[in-house]
Write a protein that holds these residues in place. Structure first.
Motif, mmCIF file in Angstrom:
data_model
loop_
_atom_site.group_PDB
_atom_site.id
_atom_site.type_symbol
_atom_site.label_atom_id
_atom_site.label_comp_id
_atom_site.label_asym_id
_atom_site.label_seq_id
_atom_site.Cartn_x
_atom_site.Cartn_y
_atom_site.Cartn_z
ATOM 1 N N TYR A 38 13.342 -9.063 21.750
ATOM 2 C CA TYR A 38 12.455 -7.931 21.475
ATOM 3 C C TYR A 38 12.413 -7.616 19.984
ATOM 4 C CZ TYR A 38 12.310 -6.928 26.512
ATOM 5 O OH TYR A 38 12.124 -7.000 27.864
ATOM 6 N N GLN B 291 10.246 -10.183 18.363
ATOM 7 C CA GLN B 291 8.831 -9.965 18.642
ATOM 8 C C GLN B 291 8.248 -8.879 17.742
ATOM 9 O OE1 GLN B 291 8.767 -9.088 22.844
ATOM 10 N NE2 GLN B 291 8.636 -11.255 23.420
ATOM 11 N N ASN C 122 7.825 -10.132 14.230
ATOM 12 C CA ASN C 122 6.585 -10.902 14.126
ATOM 13 C C ASN C 122 5.383 -9.979 13.979
ATOM 14 O OD1 ASN C 122 7.653 -13.468 14.260
ATOM 15 N ND2 ASN C 122 7.398 -13.647 16.467
ATOM 16 N N LYS C 123 5.366 -8.925 14.777
ATOM 17 C CA LYS C 123 4.258 -7.980 14.758
ATOM 18 C C LYS C 123 4.116 -7.308 13.392
ATOM 19 C CE LYS C 123 2.802 -5.508 18.594
ATOM 20 N NZ LYS C 123 2.987 -4.501 19.640
ATOM 21 N N GLN D 170 7.720 -9.464 27.464
ATOM 22 C CA GLN D 170 7.214 -8.748 26.302
ATOM 23 C C GLN D 170 7.943 -7.422 26.153
ATOM 24 O OE1 GLN D 170 4.934 -10.125 24.102
ATOM 25 N NE2 GLN D 170 5.415 -11.894 25.378
ATOM 26 N N CYS D 171 8.098 -6.970 24.930
ATOM 27 C CA CYS D 171 8.833 -5.753 24.621
ATOM 28 C C CYS D 171 8.096 -4.529 25.167
ATOM 29 C CB CYS D 171 9.003 -5.635 23.104
ATOM 30 S SG CYS D 171 9.990 -4.228 22.596
ATOM 31 N N GLU E 203 9.835 -0.739 21.724
ATOM 32 C CA GLU E 203 9.149 -1.060 20.477
ATOM 33 C C GLU E 203 9.238 0.112 19.502
ATOM 34 O OE1 GLU E 203 4.719 -2.236 18.796
ATOM 35 O OE2 GLU E 203 5.145 -2.488 20.927
#
Length: 85
Positions: free
Chosen positions: A39, A42, A45-46, A66-67, A72
């Protein structure tokens, strides 16, 4: 002459970095959430935060979770806490 700053104000514009373990421990202490390294990666990356090369990439046959939004938000707060964003 030795100089010791009184606070960390001189570091306010320096981008910070924290290990995955530090980020996960901070989130656990502040939010009581357990987040995985996946997570954190991810969300990195975002945000466009650079990561090291991952040599364990798998065979692309399994589903990647997915997180969730609440985790998040906690990860983003950790990034702000560690001056990563």
């Amino acid at each position: 002459m030795d100089y010791e700053p009184k606070d960390n104000e001189y570091l306010k514009d320096v981008k910070g970095c924290a290990t995955y373990t530090e980020i996960k421990e901070w989130i656990m202490s502040e939010y009581g959430l357990k987040v995985s390294s996946l997570y954190v990666a991810q969300i990195k990356n975002k945000c466009g935060i650079e990561k090291r090369l991952n040599y364990n990439i798998g065979d692309n046959k399994s589903r990647v979770p997915q997180c969730p939004p609440e985790k998040e938000k906690a990860i983003m707060a950790a990034f702000r806490h560690f001056n990563m964003i």
